[in-house]
Design an enzyme around this catalytic site. Structure first.
Site, PDB file in Angstrom:
ATOM      1  N   LYS A  90      -9.003 -21.123 -27.737  1.00  0.00           N
ATOM      2  CA  LYS A  90      -8.452 -20.918 -26.279  1.00  0.00           C
ATOM      3  C   LYS A  90      -8.175 -22.579 -26.062  1.00  0.00           C
ATOM      4  O   LYS A  90      -7.489 -23.008 -25.174  1.00  0.00           O
ATOM      5  CB  LYS A  90     -10.193 -20.757 -25.111  1.00  0.00           C
ATOM      6  N   ARG A 102     -18.791 -17.025 -18.145  1.00  0.00           N
ATOM      7  CA  ARG A 102     -17.562 -17.459 -17.144  1.00  0.00           C
ATOM      8  C   ARG A 102     -17.504 -18.889 -17.020  1.00  0.00           C
ATOM      9  O   ARG A 102     -15.872 -18.696 -16.563  1.00  0.00           O
ATOM     10  CB  ARG A 102     -18.443 -16.923 -15.948  1.00  0.00           C
ATOM     11  N   LYS A 116       2.675 -12.746 -26.479  1.00  0.00           N
ATOM     12  CA  LYS A 116       1.423 -12.448 -26.332  1.00  0.00           C
ATOM     13  C   LYS A 116       0.495 -10.631 -27.693  1.00  0.00           C
ATOM     14  O   LYS A 116      -0.002 -10.941 -28.536  1.00  0.00           O
ATOM     15  CB  LYS A 116       1.325 -10.941 -25.246  1.00  0.00           C
ATOM     16  N   GLU A 158       0.310 -13.080 -31.153  1.00  0.00           N
ATOM     17  CA  GLU A 158      -1.281 -14.193 -30.913  1.00  0.00           C
ATOM     18  C   GLU A 158      -2.180 -12.794 -31.564  1.00  0.00           C
ATOM     19  O   GLU A 158      -3.616 -13.068 -31.797  1.00  0.00           O
ATOM     20  CB  GLU A 158      -0.907 -14.638 -29.740  1.00  0.00           C
ATOM     21  N   GLU A 162       7.327 -14.740 -23.434  1.00  0.00           N
ATOM     22  CA  GLU A 162       5.896 -14.981 -23.592  1.00  0.00           C
ATOM     23  C   GLU A 162       5.344 -13.194 -24.113  1.00  0.00           C
ATOM     24  O   GLU A 162       4.072 -12.989 -24.478  1.00  0.00           O
ATOM     25  CB  GLU A 162       5.409 -14.671 -22.019  1.00  0.00           C
ATOM     26  N   ASN A 174     -20.203 -18.456  -4.082  1.00  0.00           N
ATOM     27  CA  ASN A 174     -19.261 -18.244  -5.121  1.00  0.00           C
ATOM     28  C   ASN A 174     -17.893 -17.619  -4.424  1.00  0.00           C
ATOM     29  O   ASN A 174     -17.424 -16.622  -3.037  1.00  0.00           O
ATOM     30  CB  ASN A 174     -19.444 -16.707  -6.030  1.00  0.00           C
ATOM     31  N   GLY A 175     -16.389 -17.938  -4.268  1.00  0.00           N
ATOM     32  CA  GLY A 175     -15.595 -17.394  -3.529  1.00  0.00           C
ATOM     33  C   GLY A 175     -15.105 -18.942  -3.008  1.00  0.00           C
ATOM     34  O   GLY A 175     -15.362 -20.189  -3.419  1.00  0.00           O
ATOM     35  N   HIS A 195      25.166 -12.060 -32.635  1.00  0.00           N
ATOM     36  CA  HIS A 195      25.920 -13.504 -33.686  1.00  0.00           C
ATOM     37  C   HIS A 195      25.068 -12.977 -34.429  1.00  0.00           C
ATOM     38  O   HIS A 195      24.516 -14.332 -35.090  1.00  0.00           O
ATOM     39  CB  HIS A 195      25.436 -14.368 -32.519  1.00  0.00           C
ATOM     40  N   CYS A 204     -17.904 -18.812  -9.477  1.00  0.00           N
ATOM     41  CA  CYS A 204     -18.819 -19.603 -10.211  1.00  0.00           C
ATOM     42  C   CYS A 204     -19.800 -17.969 -10.459  1.00  0.00           C
ATOM     43  O   CYS A 204     -20.041 -17.076 -10.368  1.00  0.00           O
ATOM     44  CB  CYS A 204     -19.945 -19.772  -8.670  1.00  0.00           C
ATOM     45  N   TRP A 237     -17.757 -23.416 -10.787  1.00  0.00           N
ATOM     46  CA  TRP A 237     -16.694 -23.551 -11.493  1.00  0.00           C
ATOM     47  C   TRP A 237     -15.723 -24.179 -10.633  1.00  0.00           C
ATOM     48  O   TRP A 237     -15.478 -23.726  -9.510  1.00  0.00           O
ATOM     49  CB  TRP A 237     -15.528 -21.684 -11.532  1.00  0.00           C
TER      50      TRP A 237
HETATM   51  C1  AGP Z   1      -1.537 -18.058 -25.254  1.00  0.00           C
HETATM   52  O1  AGP Z   1      -1.982 -17.329 -25.277  1.00  0.00           O
HETATM   53  C2  AGP Z   1      -2.045 -19.124 -25.918  1.00  0.00           C
HETATM   54  N1  AGP Z   1      -3.473 -19.132 -25.737  1.00  0.00           N
HETATM   55  C3  AGP Z   1      -1.695 -20.667 -25.964  1.00  0.00           C
HETATM   56  O2  AGP Z   1       0.023 -20.077 -26.173  1.00  0.00           O
HETATM   57  C4  AGP Z   1      -1.995 -21.735 -24.697  1.00  0.00           C
HETATM   58  O3  AGP Z   1      -1.353 -20.810 -23.848  1.00  0.00           O
HETATM   59  C5  AGP Z   1      -1.544 -22.783 -25.042  1.00  0.00           C
HETATM   60  O4  AGP Z   1      -1.931 -22.923 -26.028  1.00  0.00           O
HETATM   61  C6  AGP Z   1      -1.443 -24.029 -23.862  1.00  0.00           C
HETATM   62  O5  AGP Z   1      -2.886 -23.765 -23.697  1.00  0.00           O
HETATM   63  P1  AGP Z   1      -3.532 -25.111 -22.476  1.00  0.00           P
HETATM   64  O6  AGP Z   1      -2.453 -23.676 -20.607  1.00  0.00           O
HETATM   65  O7  AGP Z   1      -4.518 -24.333 -21.854  1.00  0.00           O
HETATM   66  O8  AGP Z   1      -3.235 -25.752 -22.461  1.00  0.00           O
END
Ligand code: AGP
Length: 608
Positions: free
Chosen positions: A603, A27, A485, A488, A481, A105-106, A504, A2, A81
């Site tokens: 995002k 934020r 990272k 992307e 994962e 906030n917390g 293989h 928050c 938040w």
């Molecule tokens: C992860 O770094 C990406 N930004 C993307 O794969 C993300 O995890 C995916 O779009 C799922 O988003 P969400 O967790 O908001 O559903």
């Protein structure tokens, strides 16, 4: 997290509160509010679910109804938040009692017990929040002591959890009080008055003189003076530091990018999420429901967190778990009914593919459980139940602290299911949870402490067309994962592969200098992974080995090594992924990529 702003001085307070709150909008928040002392009407509070602009509208409406301008020089403001209690007008801050207005906030961990005790003392609760318990508790002690500092001291002795409080006592109209534990709060001295704020962007427009309130210090803020009180009664006027940050840097609290800031927040995110899950009714839920199948559905990083959930639940609880990519879920024509559980993991809670999967699961009659980071999101609202990850707002497109929070939930579910099925004793389960809450955050901190060493490795991939991530068992899941990272945010192609599977076919792609990041966190699999590393090494690969520090890696086998702190191997995903996130981050910085807003990405992917 928050946002908090407060001002008291010679100027009108509303413009400062609105400007301060708007500078904290980056934020992320779902509701806002202000409380202030109008010279004619006394203490007023305007708050609601929605944007800060809507509070401006409320204030304008109040002035129109009163036929005059608000005249106020002291007040506090808040952007919320949501963590406890959905976004709503009543759950918005400030929370006001007859004598006190408070913003927070917390997370107050023992809020339920405090609400119960305060109800016994005659208090009525209007909201579902943890914060309202703090407001009523301070009100209770203020009525007993008639002294703000004594009341605050008495209240924080009973509060467990994290807090940054901004407090108005209605019979002290020009004063603001502040106290904090585990959540940041700054005091700032300006030419026309004094401020409190949750962080620098909120006051940067007015002053560059600030003081970070220390744990347990209580501040009294008047128009002319700020005084800080320490336990034992000592008081002092703070020595102010000069802010040297730009607004942009201030929003990142001095970090160059949100992604790096959010990686640093992972230890707290794990601790807060664990506290949230353990105080939820998840154990009762699983005790009362015996499921034929458990299915995890998500996208991207969230789906990778689901893979960890599958691995750990099958390992500890011996319950089969299916994991589906959300966009593929419907094509599997999933066999689901009332005895099946579908867990939807989503940071944003607005991912279209995940929402579609949720709706399909409900159509088929399955129980649905949302694991989300945004309390009022679509996935949170439409699922039968919700577990909230307390990562706080994740601004960077690349998901980091959300992943750590999501796998925290996965571990708790796997441990609780194992205990319910008698595969872990209560003592064993508690020991694992204790380790998750203490050793894991500390181990992540240690990895973050190695960031300079990791940064030096980033240069190894700059010109490479492709990077391979390999591992066995949990490490194979982590490889996925780590690869995502890197791809992307650096735009370097990479591929995650089961280490034992390379020979293989895919090993044909290994040539001189091909970077291979080998994950070897599991001692039982170390030798086998080492033999796979030798396979790629002899074909020219440049190997970065990620393994526990103590494991002696034959220097002839790897070109570089990222040593991980000693930790229960089952928890290696927390430390290994922090290292891989940092590796990806520094590589992206070296390549001059837009780390927080990579090309082509959003995002929250709200289209299918
Ligand atoms: C992860 O770094 C990406 N930004 C993307 O794969 C993300 O995890 C995916 O779009 C799922 O988003 P969400 O967790 O908001 O559903």
């Amino acid at each position: 997290m928050c946002g908090i702003i407060g001002y008291t001085g010679g100027s009108q307070v509303l413009p400062k509160l609105f400007c301060g709150l708007e500078s904290l909008e980056y934020r992320g928040y779902d509701s806002a509010g202000i409380a202030f002392y109008d010279t004619k009407a006394g203490m007023l509070c305007l708050k609601e679910k929605g944007r800060v602009s809507e509070i401006r509208t409320l204030a304008a409406g109040y002035e129109r109804d009163m036929g005059r301008k608000i005249d106020a020089h002291c007040g506090i403001g808040h952007t919320r938040w949501a963590t406890h209690g959905k976004p709503s007008d009543l759950n918005s801050h400030p929370h006001c009692t007859s004598d006190v207005s408070l913003v927070h906030n917390g997370i107050i961990e023992n809020y339920a017990a405090l609400r119960e005790e305060l109800s016994r003392r005659g208090y009525r609760f209007l909201s579902e929040t943890d914060t309202e318990a703090a407001a009523n508790l301070i009100d209770y002690y203020y009525k007993q002591t008639e002294d703000p500092i004594s009341a605050i001291r008495a209240a924080i002795r009973e509060i467990r959890g994290s807090y940054a409080f901004g407090i108005l006592f209605h019979d002290r109209p020009s004063m603001i009080y502040a106290v904090r534990k585990d959540s940041p709060l700054i005091l700032a001295s300006g030419e026309d008055g004094n401020y409190i704020a949750s962080d620098i962007p909120a006051i940067l427009k007015y002053t560059d003189q600030y003081y970070r309130l220390e744990e347990g210090e209580i501040a009294t803020v008047s128009p002319a003076l700020i005084t800080v009180y320490r336990d034992g009664g000592a008081s002092f006027t703070p020595e102010y530091e000069k802010i040297t940050w730009s607004v942009d840097a201030a929003e990142k609290e001095g970090f160059p990018h949100f992604m790096l800031k959010e990686i640093h927040e992972e230890p707290r995110a794990v601790r807060d999420t664990l506290s949230s899950v353990l105080s939820s009714d998840i154990e009762a839920f699983f005790a009362e429901n015996e499921f034929d199948t458990i299915n995890i559905v998500a996208c991207g990083t969230a789906m990778h967190a689901g893979l960890i959930g599958k691995f750990m639940t099958e390992k500890l609880a011996r319950i089969p778990v299916n994991v589906y990519i959300a966009s593929e879920f419907r094509y599997q024509d999933p066999i689901l009914g009332s005895r099946d559980l579908v867990i939807l993991i989503s940071q944003s809670g607005e991912t279209a593919d995940t929402i579609a999967a949720l709706r399909l699961a409900k159509e088929r009659g399955a129980h649905t459980l949302a694991v989300v980071n945004v309390i009022g999101s679509t996935v949170a609202r439409e699922a039968d139940r919700m577990i909230l990850t307390l990562a706080g707002p994740e601004i960077s497109v690349a998901s980091t602290k959300a992943y750590s929070s999501q796998i925290t939930v996965m571990y708790v579910i796997s441990i609780k299911l194992a205990e319910l099925r008698g595969r872990l004793s209560p003592g064993e389960a508690n020991a694992l949870l204790e380790e998750l809450g203490s050793k894991v955050p500390a181990a992540i901190e240690e990895v973050i402490g190695q960031k300079e060493k990791i940064r030096l490795l980033a240069g190894e991939f700059l010109q490479c067309p492709s990077v391979f991530f390999i591992g066995r068992g949990l490490d194979c899941l982590l490889a996925s994962e780590g690869s995502l990272k890197l791809k992307e945010i650096t735009y370097i192609h990479s591929e995650a592969y089961a280490a034992g599977e390379m020979k293989h076919g895919t090993i044909s792609l290994i040539t001189d200098g091909t970077p291979v990041i080998a994950l070897a966190t599991d001692k039982k699999l170390f030798e086998k992974t080492l033999s796979n590393i030798k396979e790629v090494k002899t074909r020219g690969a440049k190997v970065i080995l990620v393994c526990p520090d103590a494991d002696h890696a034959d220097p002839s086998v790897c070109d570089f090594r990222i040593g991980l702190p000693a930790l229960n191997e089952s928890y290696a995903p927390f430390t290994a992924i922090a290292a891989l996130q940092l590796l990806a981050y520094y590589t992206a910085v070296l390549r001059g990529c837009d780390v927080d807003r990579p090309r082509n990405l959003a995002k929250s992917v709200t289209v299918e």
